[in-house]
Design a protein around this motif. Structure first.
Motif, PDB file in Angstrom:
ATOM      1  N   LYS A   1     -22.637 -12.328 -11.324  1.00 37.05           N
ATOM      2  CA  LYS A   1     -24.060 -12.163 -11.019  1.00 37.05           C
ATOM      3  C   LYS A   1     -24.422 -12.770  -9.671  1.00 37.05           C
ATOM      4  O   LYS A   1     -25.384 -12.362  -9.015  1.00 37.05           O
ATOM      5  CB  LYS A   1     -24.901 -12.815 -12.115  1.00 37.05           C
ATOM      6  N   ALA A   2     -23.636 -13.767  -9.251  1.00 38.20           N
ATOM      7  CA  ALA A   2     -23.786 -14.354  -7.917  1.00 38.20           C
ATOM      8  C   ALA A   2     -22.399 -14.624  -7.368  1.00 38.20           C
ATOM      9  O   ALA A   2     -21.492 -15.029  -8.101  1.00 38.20           O
ATOM     10  CB  ALA A   2     -24.591 -15.649  -7.985  1.00 38.20           C
TER      11      ALA A   2
ATOM     12  N   GLN B   1     -18.167  -7.842  -9.998  1.00 41.23           N
ATOM     13  CA  GLN B   1     -18.292  -7.848  -8.544  1.00 41.23           C
ATOM     14  C   GLN B   1     -18.197  -9.254  -7.955  1.00 41.23           C
ATOM     15  O   GLN B   1     -18.462 -10.243  -8.621  1.00 41.23           O
ATOM     16  CB  GLN B   1     -19.636  -7.228  -8.135  1.00 41.23           C
ATOM     17  N   GLY B   2     -17.817  -9.294  -6.669  1.00 41.13           N
ATOM     18  CA  GLY B   2     -17.818 -10.554  -5.957  1.00 41.13           C
ATOM     19  C   GLY B   2     -16.524 -10.856  -5.257  1.00 41.13           C
ATOM     20  O   GLY B   2     -15.650  -9.988  -5.106  1.00 41.13           O
ATOM     21  N   MET B   3     -16.391 -12.093  -4.809  1.00 34.00           N
ATOM     22  CA  MET B   3     -15.164 -12.555  -4.155  1.00 34.00           C
ATOM     23  C   MET B   3     -14.096 -12.834  -5.208  1.00 34.00           C
ATOM     24  O   MET B   3     -14.364 -13.483  -6.215  1.00 34.00           O
ATOM     25  CB  MET B   3     -15.440 -13.827  -3.348  1.00 34.00           C
TER      26      MET B   3
ATOM     27  N   VAL C   1     -11.944 -11.873   0.160  1.00 31.34           N
ATOM     28  CA  VAL C   1     -11.868 -10.454  -0.189  1.00 31.34           C
ATOM     29  C   VAL C   1     -12.201 -10.293  -1.665  1.00 31.34           C
ATOM     30  O   VAL C   1     -12.144 -11.241  -2.445  1.00 31.34           O
ATOM     31  CB  VAL C   1     -10.478  -9.851   0.101  1.00 31.34           C
ATOM     32  N   GLY C   2     -12.530  -9.069  -2.049  1.00 37.25           N
ATOM     33  CA  GLY C   2     -12.828  -8.787  -3.445  1.00 37.25           C
ATOM     34  C   GLY C   2     -13.375  -7.388  -3.600  1.00 37.25           C
ATOM     35  O   GLY C   2     -12.811  -6.438  -3.090  1.00 37.25           O
ATOM     36  N   GLY C   3     -14.520  -7.294  -4.274  1.00 35.70           N
ATOM     37  CA  GLY C   3     -15.117  -5.986  -4.518  1.00 35.70           C
ATOM     38  C   GLY C   3     -15.555  -5.846  -5.958  1.00 35.70           C
ATOM     39  O   GLY C   3     -16.175  -6.749  -6.523  1.00 35.70           O
ATOM     40  N   ASP C   4     -15.164  -4.737  -6.561  1.00 39.02           N
ATOM     41  CA  ASP C   4     -15.549  -4.418  -7.938  1.00 39.02           C
ATOM     42  C   ASP C   4     -14.344  -3.801  -8.627  1.00 39.02           C
ATOM     43  O   ASP C   4     -13.932  -2.700  -8.288  1.00 39.02           O
ATOM     44  CB  ASP C   4     -16.724  -3.443  -7.944  1.00 39.02           C
ATOM     45  N   TYR C   5     -13.760  -4.519  -9.603  1.00 35.31           N
ATOM     46  CA  TYR C   5     -12.519  -4.023 -10.196  1.00 35.31           C
ATOM     47  C   TYR C   5     -12.738  -2.778 -11.056  1.00 35.31           C
ATOM     48  O   TYR C   5     -11.788  -2.063 -11.386  1.00 35.31           O
ATOM     49  CB  TYR C   5     -11.802  -5.115 -10.987  1.00 35.31           C
ATOM     50  N   THR C   6     -13.986  -2.477 -11.399  1.00 34.62           N
ATOM     51  CA  THR C   6     -14.262  -1.252 -12.153  1.00 34.62           C
ATOM     52  C   THR C   6     -14.431  -0.053 -11.229  1.00 34.62           C
ATOM     53  O   THR C   6     -14.498   1.081 -11.704  1.00 34.62           O
ATOM     54  CB  THR C   6     -15.526  -1.405 -13.017  1.00 34.62           C
ATOM     55  N   LYS C   7     -14.509  -0.323  -9.924  1.00 33.02           N
ATOM     56  CA  LYS C   7     -14.633   0.747  -8.919  1.00 33.02           C
ATOM     57  C   LYS C   7     -13.642   0.455  -7.794  1.00 33.02           C
ATOM     58  O   LYS C   7     -13.997  -0.099  -6.764  1.00 33.02           O
ATOM     59  CB  LYS C   7     -16.064   0.819  -8.390  1.00 33.02           C
ATOM     60  N   GLN C   8     -12.387   0.816  -8.039  1.00 27.33           N
ATOM     61  CA  GLN C   8     -11.297   0.441  -7.141  1.00 27.33           C
ATOM     62  C   GLN C   8     -11.484   0.934  -5.706  1.00 27.33           C
ATOM     63  O   GLN C   8     -11.063   0.281  -4.758  1.00 27.33           O
ATOM     64  CB  GLN C   8      -9.974   0.981  -7.699  1.00 27.33           C
ATOM     65  N   ASP C   9     -12.104   2.084  -5.540  1.00 30.66           N
ATOM     66  CA  ASP C   9     -12.255   2.656  -4.203  1.00 30.66           C
ATOM     67  C   ASP C   9     -13.476   2.130  -3.448  1.00 30.66           C
ATOM     68  O   ASP C   9     -13.613   2.361  -2.244  1.00 30.66           O
ATOM     69  CB  ASP C   9     -12.339   4.189  -4.276  1.00 30.66           C
ATOM     70  N   ALA C  10     -14.359   1.443  -4.140  1.00 30.96           N
ATOM     71  CA  ALA C  10     -15.563   0.936  -3.483  1.00 30.96           C
ATOM     72  C   ALA C  10     -15.173  -0.072  -2.401  1.00 30.96           C
ATOM     73  O   ALA C  10     -14.418  -1.013  -2.659  1.00 30.96           O
ATOM     74  CB  ALA C  10     -16.482   0.285  -4.508  1.00 30.96           C
TER      75      ALA C  10
ATOM     76  N   GLN D   1     -22.344  -8.275  -5.102  1.00 26.21           N
ATOM     77  CA  GLN D   1     -22.518  -9.144  -6.265  1.00 26.21           C
ATOM     78  C   GLN D   1     -23.633  -8.600  -7.128  1.00 26.21           C
ATOM     79  O   GLN D   1     -24.306  -7.640  -6.780  1.00 26.21           O
ATOM     80  CB  GLN D   1     -22.830 -10.575  -5.819  1.00 26.21           C
ATOM     81  N   GLY D   2     -23.820  -9.203  -8.295  1.00 27.10           N
ATOM     82  CA  GLY D   2     -24.888  -8.773  -9.187  1.00 27.10           C
ATOM     83  C   GLY D   2     -24.397  -8.263 -10.522  1.00 27.10           C
ATOM     84  O   GLY D   2     -25.129  -8.312 -11.519  1.00 27.10           O
TER      85      GLY D   2
END
Length: 337
Positions: free
Chosen positions: A190-191, A218-220, A234-243, A213-214
């Motif tokens: 969430k943060a 999501q996040g680092m 680095v990071g991103g969103d593991y449910t959206k690999q291409d994001a 984030q949110g």
């Protein structure tokens, strides 16, 4: 003059990303998920699922050994070392803190956290006598750090309160990094913020980041610091690999402010980032479930150099070789510059 400038810029761009993968060799295969690696005595050491701990000799890949640290099917996503021992903690409660003697590989449990919310995401040695490990917070949301000093573990008392839904990802044992003066922890969910610990007085400071984030995914996920000033996350969103928007950021002031890099221009979600030793932060490797990527300009631009899948963690062996691990294997990748 414009033509000459264009040619010069083109040649600089080509040389900046002139590296390529020379070879990829699997040195270990097993039914295991590996998210933590250490290099010691010309061997790559790992922990993983089903209580597994072991090594592969980097000079002779056939020389391997694996032991089980527990009869229970524990999941390990942490691994660290000092001069005499390896250390690892399983995720989920109860969390057992293991010490493994480097001489005979005999292990023992030296500390236990039975709180239901215990979930240790990363374990990091600042030096041979001092280490910290970060767990999901208890119901009071107070930052939960365990500290290893003088051969003993204890919970570090503090009053820093995390946001609702703010935690960390046990993706590669790399959401903690340190230099001479500071240690940094990357949170997500969430943060997604940076928690900086002053190693001299143990004061804690929190800094916001522009990272995605949110949501809980999501996040680092990983960060690495060259010194007390320059770092990358680095990071991103593991449910959206291409994001690939707002999933890479760098700092030049010790984590106080962060600048998004290559947003929309990278290969997507990443679980581990490592600065190449001796490169002064210029050369960086990052790995995600679907790719291996490389930067030669302090993380500003990135090139996907491999479509290898299923890697979660990596380490530099030397200036042109890396070890990768993840789902069911450990791999040596050699780069050609």
């Amino acid at each position: 003059m414009k033509k000459i400038s264009a040619i010069l810029l083109l040649s600089i761009g080509i040389s900046a990303f002139s590296q390529q993968v020379e070879s990829v060799e699997t040195i270990f295969s097993d039914k295991i998920s590996i998210r933590a690696l250490e290099l010691y005595n010309n061997k790559v050491w790992y922990t993983g699922t089903d209580s597994k701990f072991g090594f592969v000799d980097l000079k002779n890949y056939k020389e391997q050994k694996q032991i089980k640290l527990s009869e229970e099917k524990l999941q390990f996503r942490t691994l660290a070392q000092d001069k005499t021992c390896f250390y690892t903690i399983n995720i989920e409660s109860p969390a057992y803190f293991f010490t493994i003697d480097k001489k005979d590989l005999k292990s023992q449990i030296v500390f236990k956290d039975s709180v239901k919310t215990a979930f240790y995401d990363a374990l990091h040695f600042v030096n041979d006598k001092l280490a910290y490990t970060f767990s999901d917070a208890d119901q009071d949301h107070v930052l939960k750090l365990a500290k290893y000093k003088d051969g003993k573990w204890s919970i570090l008392k503090n009053s820093l309160v995390l946001n609702e839904g703010e935690a960390a990802f046990a993706a590669s044992n790399t959401n903690i990094s340190s230099a001479s003066r500071y240690m940094w922890i990357a949170t997500g969910g969430k943060a997604s913020r940076i928690i900086r610990l002053n190693l001299i007085d143990e004061n804690l400071t929190v800094f916001k980041t522009p990272f995605i984030q949110g949501e809980s995914s999501q996040g680092m996920y990983s960060l690495d610091f060259k010194d007390d000033k320059f770092g990358i996350a680095v990071g991103g969103d593991y449910t959206k690999q291409d994001a690939n928007v707002n999933n890479i950021a760098t700092t030049n002031d010790g984590g106080e402010t962060w600048q998004i890099q290559a947003s929309g221009k990278n290969a997507g979600y990443m679980t581990c980032v490592k600065i190449k030793p001796g490169s002064k932060g210029k050369e960086i490797i990052a790995v995600g479930d679907q790719h291996v990527s490389y930067s030669s300009d302090y993380g500003k631009t990135w090139k996907k150099i491999s479509d290898e899948k299923g890697f979660f963690v990596c380490q530099w062996i030397n200036s042109n070789s890396l070890v990768f691990a993840g789902k069911d294997r450990i791999v040596i990748m050699k780069l050609k510059f």
